[in-house]
Design a protein around this motif. Sequence first.
Motif, PDB file in Angstrom:
ATOM      1  N   VAL A 167     -10.480   6.282  -6.614  1.00  0.00           N
ATOM      2  CA  VAL A 167      -9.320   5.445  -6.977  1.00  0.00           C
ATOM      3  C   VAL A 167      -9.826   4.062  -7.392  1.00  0.00           C
ATOM      4  CG1 VAL A 167      -7.202   4.338  -6.148  1.00  0.00           C
ATOM      5  CG2 VAL A 167      -7.737   6.679  -5.438  1.00  0.00           C
ATOM      6  N   ALA A 168     -10.758   3.508  -6.607  1.00  0.00           N
ATOM      7  CA  ALA A 168     -11.307   2.178  -6.919  1.00  0.00           C
ATOM      8  C   ALA A 168     -12.009   2.201  -8.274  1.00  0.00           C
ATOM      9  CB  ALA A 168     -12.281   1.752  -5.821  1.00  0.00           C
ATOM     10  N   ARG A 169     -12.773   3.261  -8.530  1.00  0.00           N
ATOM     11  CA  ARG A 169     -13.493   3.339  -9.811  1.00  0.00           C
ATOM     12  C   ARG A 169     -12.524   3.443 -10.976  1.00  0.00           C
ATOM     13  NH1 ARG A 169     -15.074   6.180 -13.643  1.00  0.00           N
ATOM     14  NH2 ARG A 169     -13.924   8.036 -13.017  1.00  0.00           N
ATOM     15  N   LEU A 170     -11.513   4.308 -10.844  1.00  0.00           N
ATOM     16  CA  LEU A 170     -10.562   4.495 -11.946  1.00  0.00           C
ATOM     17  C   LEU A 170      -9.744   3.229 -12.213  1.00  0.00           C
ATOM     18  CD1 LEU A 170      -9.329   8.114 -11.148  1.00  0.00           C
ATOM     19  CD2 LEU A 170     -10.593   7.401 -13.178  1.00  0.00           C
ATOM     20  N   MET A 171      -9.500   2.449 -11.149  1.00  0.00           N
ATOM     21  CA  MET A 171      -8.697   1.232 -11.328  1.00  0.00           C
ATOM     22  C   MET A 171      -9.576   0.005 -11.537  1.00  0.00           C
ATOM     23  SD  MET A 171      -5.473   1.765  -8.796  1.00  0.00           S
ATOM     24  CE  MET A 171      -4.517   0.522  -9.654  1.00  0.00           C
ATOM     25  N   ASP A 172     -10.882   0.216 -11.564  1.00  0.00           N
ATOM     26  CA  ASP A 172     -11.837  -0.874 -11.792  1.00  0.00           C
ATOM     27  C   ASP A 172     -11.631  -2.016 -10.796  1.00  0.00           C
ATOM     28  OD1 ASP A 172     -13.929  -2.138 -12.984  1.00  0.00           O
ATOM     29  OD2 ASP A 172     -12.726  -3.101 -14.536  1.00  0.00           O
ATOM     30  N   CYS A 173     -11.602  -1.656  -9.503  1.00  0.00           N
ATOM     31  CA  CYS A 173     -11.453  -2.679  -8.462  1.00  0.00           C
ATOM     32  C   CYS A 173     -12.369  -2.312  -7.301  1.00  0.00           C
ATOM     33  CB  CYS A 173      -9.994  -2.779  -7.996  1.00  0.00           C
ATOM     34  SG  CYS A 173      -9.394  -1.298  -7.182  1.00  0.00           S
ATOM     35  N   SER A 174     -12.443  -3.187  -6.313  1.00  0.00           N
ATOM     36  CA  SER A 174     -13.302  -2.901  -5.154  1.00  0.00           C
ATOM     37  C   SER A 174     -12.628  -1.864  -4.263  1.00  0.00           C
ATOM     38  CB  SER A 174     -13.540  -4.189  -4.360  1.00  0.00           C
ATOM     39  OG  SER A 174     -12.326  -4.574  -3.757  1.00  0.00           O
ATOM     40  N   LEU A 175     -13.414  -1.279  -3.387  1.00  0.00           N
ATOM     41  CA  LEU A 175     -12.871  -0.282  -2.458  1.00  0.00           C
ATOM     42  C   LEU A 175     -11.803  -0.911  -1.572  1.00  0.00           C
ATOM     43  CD1 LEU A 175     -13.034   2.588  -1.351  1.00  0.00           C
ATOM     44  CD2 LEU A 175     -14.876   1.849   0.150  1.00  0.00           C
ATOM     45  N   ALA A 176     -12.066  -2.147  -1.117  1.00  0.00           N
ATOM     46  CA  ALA A 176     -11.109  -2.832  -0.226  1.00  0.00           C
ATOM     47  C   ALA A 176      -9.781  -3.061  -0.947  1.00  0.00           C
ATOM     48  CB  ALA A 176     -11.702  -4.172   0.232  1.00  0.00           C
ATOM     49  N   ARG A 180      -6.092  -1.593   0.032  1.00  0.00           N
ATOM     50  CA  ARG A 180      -4.923  -2.460   0.224  1.00  0.00           C
ATOM     51  C   ARG A 180      -3.758  -2.003  -0.648  1.00  0.00           C
ATOM     52  NH1 ARG A 180      -8.436  -6.729   0.312  1.00  0.00           N
ATOM     53  NH2 ARG A 180      -8.023  -7.262  -1.861  1.00  0.00           N
ATOM     54  N   ARG A 181      -4.067  -1.654  -1.890  1.00  0.00           N
ATOM     55  CA  ARG A 181      -2.998  -1.222  -2.811  1.00  0.00           C
ATOM     56  C   ARG A 181      -2.346   0.075  -2.325  1.00  0.00           C
ATOM     57  NH1 ARG A 181      -6.230  -2.482  -8.446  1.00  0.00           N
ATOM     58  NH2 ARG A 181      -5.701  -4.692  -8.560  1.00  0.00           N
ATOM     59  N   ILE A 182      -3.174   0.985  -1.857  1.00  0.00           N
ATOM     60  CA  ILE A 182      -2.621   2.268  -1.388  1.00  0.00           C
ATOM     61  C   ILE A 182      -1.756   2.049  -0.145  1.00  0.00           C
ATOM     62  CG2 ILE A 182      -3.247   4.507  -0.389  1.00  0.00           C
ATOM     63  CD1 ILE A 182      -5.710   4.438  -2.288  1.00  0.00           C
ATOM     64  N   ALA A 183      -2.249   1.187   0.762  1.00  0.00           N
ATOM     65  CA  ALA A 183      -1.481   0.926   1.991  1.00  0.00           C
ATOM     66  C   ALA A 183      -0.142   0.272   1.652  1.00  0.00           C
ATOM     67  CB  ALA A 183      -2.297   0.021   2.916  1.00  0.00           C
ATOM     68  N   ARG A 184      -0.188  -0.709   0.745  1.00  0.00           N
ATOM     69  CA  ARG A 184       1.043  -1.391   0.361  1.00  0.00           C
ATOM     70  C   ARG A 184       2.009  -0.421  -0.338  1.00  0.00           C
ATOM     71  NH1 ARG A 184      -1.493  -6.293  -1.358  1.00  0.00           N
ATOM     72  NH2 ARG A 184      -1.621  -5.435  -3.440  1.00  0.00           N
ATOM     73  N   ALA A 185       1.455   0.395  -1.233  1.00  0.00           N
ATOM     74  CA  ALA A 185       2.293   1.362  -1.956  1.00  0.00           C
ATOM     75  C   ALA A 185       2.927   2.351  -0.984  1.00  0.00           C
ATOM     76  CB  ALA A 185       1.446   2.104  -2.988  1.00  0.00           C
ATOM     77  N   SER A 186       2.167   2.793   0.010  1.00  0.00           N
ATOM     78  CA  SER A 186       2.688   3.773   0.968  1.00  0.00           C
ATOM     79  C   SER A 186       3.857   3.181   1.747  1.00  0.00           C
ATOM     80  CB  SER A 186       1.587   4.197   1.954  1.00  0.00           C
ATOM     81  OG  SER A 186       0.488   4.704   1.247  1.00  0.00           O
TER      82      SER A 186
END
Lengths: 209, 411
Positions: A167-176, A180-186
């Motif tokens: 997910v981090a690679r596809l979105m070009d962001c750090s793992l952290a 955070r994005r997944i937790a917020r989205a959930s």
Amino acid sequence: MTSPAHRLAPPGAANVQVLPWAGDDRELMALLQRGGAAAAAVVYDRFASDVHRVVARCLGPDREREDVVHDAFVQILRGVGRVREPAALRGWVMAVAVNTARSELRRRRLRRLFWSSEQAPDVEGGHGDPEARDLLRRIYRRLDRLGTSERVAFVLRFVERHELVEVARLMDCSLATAKRRIARASEQFAALAADDPEVAARFAKAGSS
Amino acid sequence: MTDAQRIDLDAVGELVASSIDGRIEPAARLAGRERLVRAAEEPSPRGVWGVWIGASVGALAVAAALVVWWAWPRAAAVAVDGQVVGPIASRPSEWMQAPTTGAVALPVGDGASLSLVDGARGRVSIADDAQVGVVLDAGTLRAEVDPHARRQVVVEAGPHRVHVVGTVFAVQWSPSEGRFEVEVTRGKVEVHTPTSSAAIAVDAGRRLVADPSGEVKLTAIEPTDEPVPVPAIEPENEPTTPRPRAKPRATPDPIDTPTWEALARAGKYAEAFAMIEASGFDAALGSLPAASLEHLADVARLAGRGTDAQTAYTKLRTRFAGTATAARAAFQLGRLAADTSKKPKDAVRWLETYLAEAPQGSFAKLARGRLMVALRDGGDREASRAAARVYLDSYPDGPHAKIADALLASP
């Protein structure tokens, strides 16, 4: 001989046996870097299903998805010269597709901000089951209310079933950041879903009520 | 417990994934592919600044090129097999051209013999342990590739690409006419062409021709025992007298051993069908492979044996259900129902079956037109008018367009 993947006959063709792309990514890379119509045709054959799927899942199956898929392929053809390793080609193509879908979601969000009467495109896809179609519509109405990055992270994690690193690679962001994005989205999606009795009933975890 | 803990997000994802699975309708796939190919062929758009920057860079490049041209030793001619044939590209050392009459071999190493013939131009784009790539600029390339060779051979000609499985074949490309042709003498090749969503297999004895309109046709090179499928025939051209469907043999069949296929190739359908009957029509229905059975059914139809043709097409549909051949048989059953049995409702049923099974098939245009007429003849006026609208939307200049116009114009 490779078995036929599709039985789509081009206009005027008779007794045509259609086969999938037979070359490997190395051969494909060499062709893509030369560019031209043949490269466009081959890259479409090779990745159309994957790009179409990830774009449709990010956007929801609305009427404009074909345009976004086309835009993604145009970006792929323009940028493929930057890919060095044939093994990285597929991952790079998928990252371009995700990024194109994300840009489209941002554009729509901005348009809705300025033209508040504009509604999100209605969901028209899904299988024949009317109940599933209705649930799909409800799910995307809730996803429309998430931030763009959160929505894409949600789709990549829960629909596409990617690992966090991917997910981090596809979105070009750090793992952290991806976490955070997944937790917020959930949290946000679950709160929105809880307000819809039909979604809440259908997706309630056992023993949670 | 938080909301996120109460809602099963994996189940949400599963429902979305099963509803949106990435499958693309064949028509949408074809349209998307064509759109991308067209975009790739167009020059990339540039803004006003782009034009100015481009013009400036271009002017500098021209100036630099003039200096280099003035200072560079003259070595633009290309030597091919000892013959000087003249400069043909900006990097002439990579390009080769055959003499006006004769051939020149491309240097691709063992396992493949590739020759440019009669003035053809081309070059080897890649030749290593794994693959051989050849670009055919214009003209004819003849190839013989060892099927056991480890290296893959790919020939590119304009937007078309030939992937060689191991074979003897010739590729012809005319950039000025946009005409592309592959003839396979032995073995098999796979052709990637922009109007097809994936590769098209071309077997020995077949010729694939792609014209600039995007139409792709497979025909026989020489008559063989394997029959050639009947091409789509426009209504105004439907033969009242049967036509031969392939070139005559270079050496005719011996008079004492004609085959029904040879008689059919010569346009003698009645005689061909008599021979089929003599050797056992029912046995042939149960034993022939799909292509031969389709040929037999076509011969029966063209011989005016409507009932026998109907039997053969019906057998095709039961023995080879789900194939393109079975779909074409549905079209022919619709045609027979309309023209021979005069049963328009049966025709409607078969034509709708064909369109459901092969919406992009080679008979689709004809089937839509015939469906409209069969609905009209069957007395379903509203449905025939609706079919006329669909027809005109898809084929405004099609062979049934006048009938469709008349249907919509009538009160």
